[in-house]
Design an enzyme around this catalytic site. Sequence first.
Site, short mmCIF file in Angstrom:
data_model
loop_
_atom_site.label_atom_id
_atom_site.label_comp_id
_atom_site.label_asym_id
_atom_site.label_seq_id
_atom_site.Cartn_x
_atom_site.Cartn_y
_atom_site.Cartn_z
N TYR A 1 41.84 30.68 46.59
CA TYR A 1 41.82 31.94 47.35
C TYR A 1 40.98 32.94 46.58
O TYR A 1 41.09 33.03 45.36
CB TYR A 1 43.24 32.48 47.51
N GLU B 1 37.52 38.32 52.28
CA GLU B 1 38.61 37.39 51.97
C GLU B 1 38.11 35.99 52.28
O GLU B 1 37.79 35.68 53.43
CB GLU B 1 39.85 37.73 52.79
#
Length: 397
Positions: A118, A206
Site C-alpha cells: 500500500y 493512493e
Amino acid sequence: MNLHEYQGKEILNTFGVRIQRGIVADNHKGAVDAAKQLTAETGTEWYVVKAQVHAGGRGKGGGVKLAKNLEEVETISDQIIGMNLVTPQTSAEGKKVNQVLIAEDVYYPGDSEPEEYYMSVLLNRATGRNMIMYSTEGGMDIETVAEETPHLIFTEEIDPLAGLQPFQARKIAFNLGLSGAAFKEMTKFVTALYNAYVGIDASLFEINPVLKTSDDKVLAVDAKVTLDDNALYRHKNYAELRDLREENPIEVEANAAGLNYVALDGNVGCMVNGAGLAMGTMDLIKQAGGDPANFLDVGGTADAKRVETAFRIILKDPKVKAILVNIFGGIVRCDRVAQGIVDAYKNMGDDINVPLIVRLQGTNAKEAKELIDASGLAVHSVVEFQEAADKVQEVLS
Ligand code: GDP
Ligand code: MN
C-alpha cells in the site's frame, strides 16, 4: 477533483511511474478492440476488466474481473458496463459504470510470490508537510490494517524545501522488506511517484496495490488521484479530465452558479451565509431533532437573483420538506436580504412548496423582520437561533 483510475495512471506514467497498462472502452466491442491493441503493445494474454467509477473497493463489488481470452473480455465488459456498482465506498444504490479499463494481467500465472503493498502520498495537515504513507499490507483496505495492525503502517514526511531525499526513498524500500533489484525499483517508483504528486498539485495519491512481480518489477496496479481544486488554474489542461457523470448533479449546478453547496441526506434545506454559520446551523437543526438536507453557503451577496437561484437548487432535492434561511447581516444588510427573499418568493410563486423559516440577524434585522411580516407571504420569521430550529421541527411534525 477526482480522477478515474485510467486517467491517474496515464499521468503517473508521464512522470516515469511504472503502471499496469490498459486502454479504456465504453462498450463491449470497444473493449475487445482495446484488448487486441493491448496485446499488440504488451504481449499480454490475459486481461483484467476494471470498472471506472469514482469509488474504491470495486473488486469487492464485482467491478474488477479477470478475462482469459477475448470472448471473456466481451462478456465481462458487457456485464460491467451499465451496471450499478455497489462497493463499500458507494451509497446503497451504487454508481453507474460508463467505462471499463481493459488492463494487462500483471499477476503472472503461477507466480509464487507476487507482493502487494500500500502506498499513498498526502498532506499531513497537522505538520503542514506532504507525507508518504505505506505498508506491507497492500491489496486490502487500509482502514482495516490501521485498526488491526497499526504497527504495519509507516509514514515518511517530506521537507517542502528539500524535497524527497534519496535516503528516504531507500528507507521506504527497506521497510517494505526489499533487497537487490526490487529495492532499486522501489526507490525509483517512490521518487517518481512523489515527483508526480508535486508536479500536478495533487492532494491525494493512493496506490493500492503497488505490485512487486516475481521478476522484481514494481508497478501501480490501482491509482486513486485527487487534484487540489485550488491549484487547478495552474493546470488548465486537466479541466477535460473532469467527469461530471460521477458528481452529484445538484452540486455541479450549484457550483456553476457560484454557490458552495454540499448535498446531505436529511429533509431540512438550509440557506446560510458563511461556512461557519452554515456548520452551526446544521448542528442546531440536528440538536433540535432534525436532519439537514444540505450545506449551502450563499456567500456575501444575497440579492433576489442569488436567493432565487439558491431556493431553486435547494428544492431540486425531493427530500426537502422545509427550508431554513439563516443569514447574519454583517456587511450585507438584513433588510436587503429580506427584500431579496420577498422578491424571490413572489417570483417563484408555487415553486416554493415547502414551509419557509427565515432568521435574519445583525445590521437592520428589525427592518428586515418588518419587511417580511408585512409582505403577506407564508414565511415564518424568527429572531433567535434556537427558535428557528424549533420552528423547523414544528412545521415538520
Ligand atoms: P479496487 O478494488 O477498487 O481497489 O480496485 P483494484 O484496482 O485495486 O483491483 C482490485 C483487486 O484486483 C487487486 O487488489 C488485485 O488483487 C486484483 N487485480 C488487479 N489487477 C490484477 C491483475 O492484473 N491480475 C490479477 N490476477 N488480479 C488483479
Ligand atoms: Mn485498489
